[in-house]
Every structure is written in structure tokens, then in C-alpha cells.
Design an enzyme around this catalytic site. Structure first.
Site, PDB file in Angstrom:
ATOM      1  N   HIS A 244       4.958   1.696   8.330  1.00 58.38           N
ATOM      2  CA  HIS A 244       4.451   1.909   6.907  1.00 58.38           C
ATOM      3  C   HIS A 244       3.072   2.507   6.975  1.00 58.38           C
ATOM      4  O   HIS A 244       3.035   3.649   6.232  1.00 58.38           O
ATOM      5  CB  HIS A 244       4.685   0.312   6.371  1.00 58.38           C
ATOM      6  CG  HIS A 244       3.776   0.464   4.953  1.00 58.38           C
ATOM      7  ND1 HIS A 244       4.587   0.229   3.615  1.00 58.38           N
ATOM      8  CD2 HIS A 244       2.647   0.851   4.369  1.00 58.38           C
ATOM      9  CE1 HIS A 244       3.840   0.110   2.596  1.00 58.38           C
ATOM     10  NE2 HIS A 244       2.477   0.529   3.051  1.00 58.38           N
ATOM     11  N   GLU A 245       2.105   2.326   7.600  1.00 59.47           N
ATOM     12  CA  GLU A 245       0.765   2.962   7.905  1.00 59.47           C
ATOM     13  C   GLU A 245       0.897   4.400   8.181  1.00 59.47           C
ATOM     14  O   GLU A 245       0.082   5.160   7.737  1.00 59.47           O
ATOM     15  CB  GLU A 245      -0.058   1.949   8.298  1.00 59.47           C
ATOM     16  CG  GLU A 245      -0.413   0.524   7.852  1.00 59.47           C
ATOM     17  CD  GLU A 245      -1.024   0.480   6.544  1.00 59.47           C
ATOM     18  OE1 GLU A 245      -1.543   1.709   6.005  1.00 59.47           O
ATOM     19  OE2 GLU A 245      -0.984  -0.459   6.013  1.00 59.47           O
ATOM     20  N   HIS A 248       1.596   6.555   5.359  1.00 61.03           N
ATOM     21  CA  HIS A 248       0.666   6.903   4.583  1.00 61.03           C
ATOM     22  C   HIS A 248      -0.124   7.846   5.505  1.00 61.03           C
ATOM     23  O   HIS A 248      -0.721   8.950   4.590  1.00 61.03           O
ATOM     24  CB  HIS A 248      -0.303   5.585   4.401  1.00 61.03           C
ATOM     25  CG  HIS A 248       0.228   4.792   3.392  1.00 61.03           C
ATOM     26  ND1 HIS A 248       0.661   5.025   2.215  1.00 61.03           N
ATOM     27  CD2 HIS A 248       0.158   3.316   3.542  1.00 61.03           C
ATOM     28  CE1 HIS A 248       1.199   3.831   1.685  1.00 61.03           C
ATOM     29  NE2 HIS A 248       0.583   2.819   2.382  1.00 61.03           N
TER      30      HIS A 248
END
Length: 426
Positions: A244-245, A248
Site C-alpha cells: 500500500h505505502e 503512495h
């Protein structure tokens, strides 16, 4: 004026299955108040928009798959454990190095769409007619082994995993480690992890994860006494906080970033993710939640929502086009000299048969060094490992005990080189 949004996961408690929430203002103000970082960001975003437009024209108008746009992308990674003393036992350090590789294995599976649970999309797809399929990118995350920064004490040929360093010193960048995709694993209290929305490896920007949100499995005894990484929170024990990160870092926003009439400029700015303004938690059934933005169903299994690791398992093609565009715009910032020249090793051996039934042969043309073989499944679980000396036979037959059918990866390590090859077991 464009804004930076830095994404956090804030846990409401450290209880089992705690919910993830997002808070961004503090980091937003800090970055926007720094004229150097603000200028880096705005210039980078301008370059990214041009690259995204070019890729969208190529992919969507010509129908060409994103996998054919570029050759395999290799990303040099470095992992940092500042809370682990440099004098810690060799057992603990080796365990954390293995845990870092476990995390890398999970990343490679998730971004290449070879994760085991991607098969769940077949039964879920009918609920999402606007989603053209599963997104993937031909990418290989690799822990760097060469030409590490001076003064770090890491010998050439040793993986870029540090212990006890004062990396970041509370900030989110360290120019000493510019050129790497840095991941810092430290005690962040109630924060699960965070990353800039559009990161710059050339400036040493990083992803930060809490100790118990890193890797998967039982973790490493003695790292955080009684709190082994990956085993405390049952909802975040598959290593997907980093999936997920990193999304980003490669300029993907949350799928619940809001509603709007033009998907190119509103919401998460990805047209094949159904818009929503409400994050999802837990493990909802596919198609069970109607979007707050209309009649579309929420794509709860997307990596950029807040559901549990076990129930997020895919990116969309539009998201992967955006990731590719961001990579293309920052590719020159990665220090590729930190990766070993694997071509010599790669061209020196082959694996056959492939596909196979769990038994296969690795054949070397010649041997100039000792080597090891490691086989892991798409969840990152090691199913075979062994070490061979230079005097070993040029052919080694590998047999996996009672394998399940599916995709597996074979790591062949020789000297400072690590080669990963994909095999299929029927």
C-alpha cells in the site's frame, strides 16, 4: 496549486484487527512549508503529468498492454532497523535480513499480480463492470548489494540492511541513502506506516513502517520482545502495508479519495477504480458495498483501500499505468550501480522443465563460486532451500515436498549476485 498528500495509517489501538484511518495535515504542512521539498514535488508532478499523458495515449488508444511498454524494471531497495543495536546477535540480524527478503518477495508477487489470492478476482469481477481486469507491471524489487554509501560499514556484496543507524533522525529523508528505495522499520507508536504521495529516491525520501506492520509470519524473536513483526495484528500480517505505502510512493492515492464527474482530475484520478469517499475496513464480501459516489460497488479488494491484508489482493490496469508513469519520471534518481551485474550468473544456468510437477533441474554451464538455491511460493513462504559448494555437480535436481499447483520463484544466489526466476508447478 497542487498539493502534496502524505498518507498515514493510524491505528485506533493495538488490539487484534484494529482499524486503519488516515491523517495527512501535519505532514502536508511540513512538506509545503519546506521550500526545497515543495519545489522538488511540484517539478516532479509536472514531469509526471506529461509522462502519464504519453502512456495513456499509448496504452488506451493503441490497446497496448502496460507490460509491453517497458522492459523489466529493477528497483534497488535498502531496509533500515534503527532500533536494533549494531551489536545484536548474528542470529537476529540474519533473521531480519531474511524477513526483509520475505517482504520483497511479497512486493514482487503483489505488483506482478502473481499473488495466490489474485484468483479471487475471477468470482468478484462481475460486480465491477468498469474495471477492465487486474493490473500488473513487469517489476522486480531487489535488495541492493553493491557500492553502498561510504561510512555505512556495509561491505560490497552484502545486502543493504542496516542496524542501529540514526537514519532519518525523525525526518522522512536521508541524502546519505539517495538512490535507493528506502524502507525504515521502527517503533512509530500507534502509526502503522506512511509514505509521500510521489516519492523521490534521489533526495533519499523513504517509506516508514512500524515494526509490527513489516513482513509476514512469526517475525524475529528478540526484535521487539513479545511483539514479533507481522504476527500481532491478524489484519495486517501479509506484508501488504508496504504494498500500500509503496503505491503512495509511486503516486497512487487512496481509492476513497472522493467523488467527481471527471475521473482524470477527481478522486484518485484513476478511471478504472470506482470512485468513493468512504474507506473500508475488515473483510467485506465482493460487491457488498455500494459507493458513496453513486451506484457503483466499492472495489474493496484494492491495495489502496483500508481493508485487511487477507482481503486486499489487486491493483487495476489504470493504477499500474500511473505507477509506470511515476517510475519513468524518477527512474534516473535510482542508483542502479547498487545492483549486482546478474547477467553473468543468469546466462550461466537454466531451469528445466518449466512448467513441472514440483521436481526440476538447475543446470550450470560452469561454477566459479559456491551458491544457494531458495524456492518460495507467491505468499513469500520458503518451500525449499539448500547450499552447494563450488565442487558440487553442475546439475542439481530440486524436489519440493507435496507442492500445490501455482506460481513459485527460485532464488539462485552466487557470490554477490541474486537471480530470481519464475516457475510454474502444475
Amino acid at each position: 496549486m497542487k498539493k502534496i498528500i502524505l498518507s498515514f495509517f493510524l491505528l485506533t489501538s493495538v488490539a487484534i484487527n484494529a482499524q486503519r484511518t488516515c491523517g495527512v495535515e501535519e505532514k502536508l504542512q511540513k512538506i509545503m512549508a519546506d521550500p526545497i521539498q515543495r519545489e522538488i514535488y511540484l517539478k516532479g508532478q509536472e514531469k509526471f503529468e506529461k509522462e502519464l499523458e504519453k502512456l495513456n495515449n499509448r496504452v488506451y488508444r493503441s490497446g497496448e498492454s502496460i507490460d509491453n511498454v517497458n522492459a523489466t524494471t529493477r528497483i534497488p531497495m535498502a531496509f533500515h532497523f534503527p532500533s536494533v543495536s549494531p551489536s545484536a546477535s548474528a542470529t537476529l540480524k540474519n533473521c531480519l535480513r531474511a524477513l526483509a527478503q520475505n517482504q520483497v518477495n511479497s512486493l514482487n508477487a503483489d505488483y506482478n499480480a502473481t499473488n495466490a489470492d489474485i484468483s479471487n478476482w475471477a468470482s468478484a469481477a462481475s460486480f465491477y463492470p468498469t474495471v477492465s481486469g487486474v493490473g500488473s507491471i513487469d517489476i522486480q524489487f531487489v535488495i541492493a548489494t553493491q557500492n553502498h554509501p561510504a561510512g555505512t560499514g556495509i561491505a560490497n556484496g552484502t545486502v543493504a540492511v542496516t542496524f542501529g543507524t540514526n537514519f532519518l533522525n525523525g525526518a522522512d529523508e536521508d541524502p546519505t541513502w539517495a538512490g535507493y528505495m528506502n524502507v525504515v522499520v521502527r517503533n512509530e507508536g500507534g502509526i502503522l506506516g506512511y509514505s509521500p504521495l510521489g516519492g523521490y529516491p534521489g533526495a533519499g525520501w523513504t517509506v516508514v513502517l512500524n515494526t509490527w506492520a513489516f513482513g509476514s509470519g512469526s517475525g524475529c524473536s528478540g526484535y521487539v520482545p513479545g511483539v514479533p513483526p507481522g504476527s500481532v495484528q491478524t489484519g495486517i500480517n501479509k506484508g501488504r502495508t508496504l504494498t500500500h505505502e509503496l503505491g503512495h510512493f509511486f503516486n497512487l492515492n487512496h481509492t476513497f479519495n472522493g467523488c467527481g464527474t471527471n475521473c482524470n482530475f477527481t478522486g484518485d484520478r484513476v478511471c478504472d477504480t470506482p470512485p468513493s469517499s468512504v474507506e473500508q475496513y475488515g473483510c467485506p464480501s465482493p460487491g457488498s458495498i455500494t459507493s458513496s459516489c453513486g451506484t457503483n460497488k466499492v472495489l474493496t479488494m484494492n491495495y489502496m483501500d483500508y481493508t485487511d491484508d487477507a482481503c486486499m489482493y489487486m491493483f487495476t490496469p489504470g493504477q499500474m499505468t500511473r505507477v509506470q508513469a511515476w517510475y519513468n519520471s524518477i527512474a534516473s534518481e535510482f542508483n542502479m550501480t547498487t545492483l549486482s551485474n546478474d547477467e553473468v550468473v543468469k546466462n550461466n544456468f537454466n531451469i528445466f522443465p518449466n512448467p513441472n510437477n514440483g521436481t526440476f533441474t538447475i543446470r550450470f554451464n560452469d561454477l566459479s563460486d559456491d551458491y544457494s538455491v531458495e524456492v518460495f511460493d507467491i505468499s513469500g513462504r520458503i518451500v525449499f532451500e539448500d547450499y552447494y559448494t563450488q565442487s558440487s555437480n553442475l546439475e542439481q535436481t530440486i524436489s519440493i515436498d507435496k507442492p500445490s499447483s501455482g506460481v513459485y520463484f527460485v532464488n539462485v544466489k552466487s557470490g554477490s549476485s541474486i537471480i530470481t526466476e519464475k516457475i510454474i508447478i502444475k
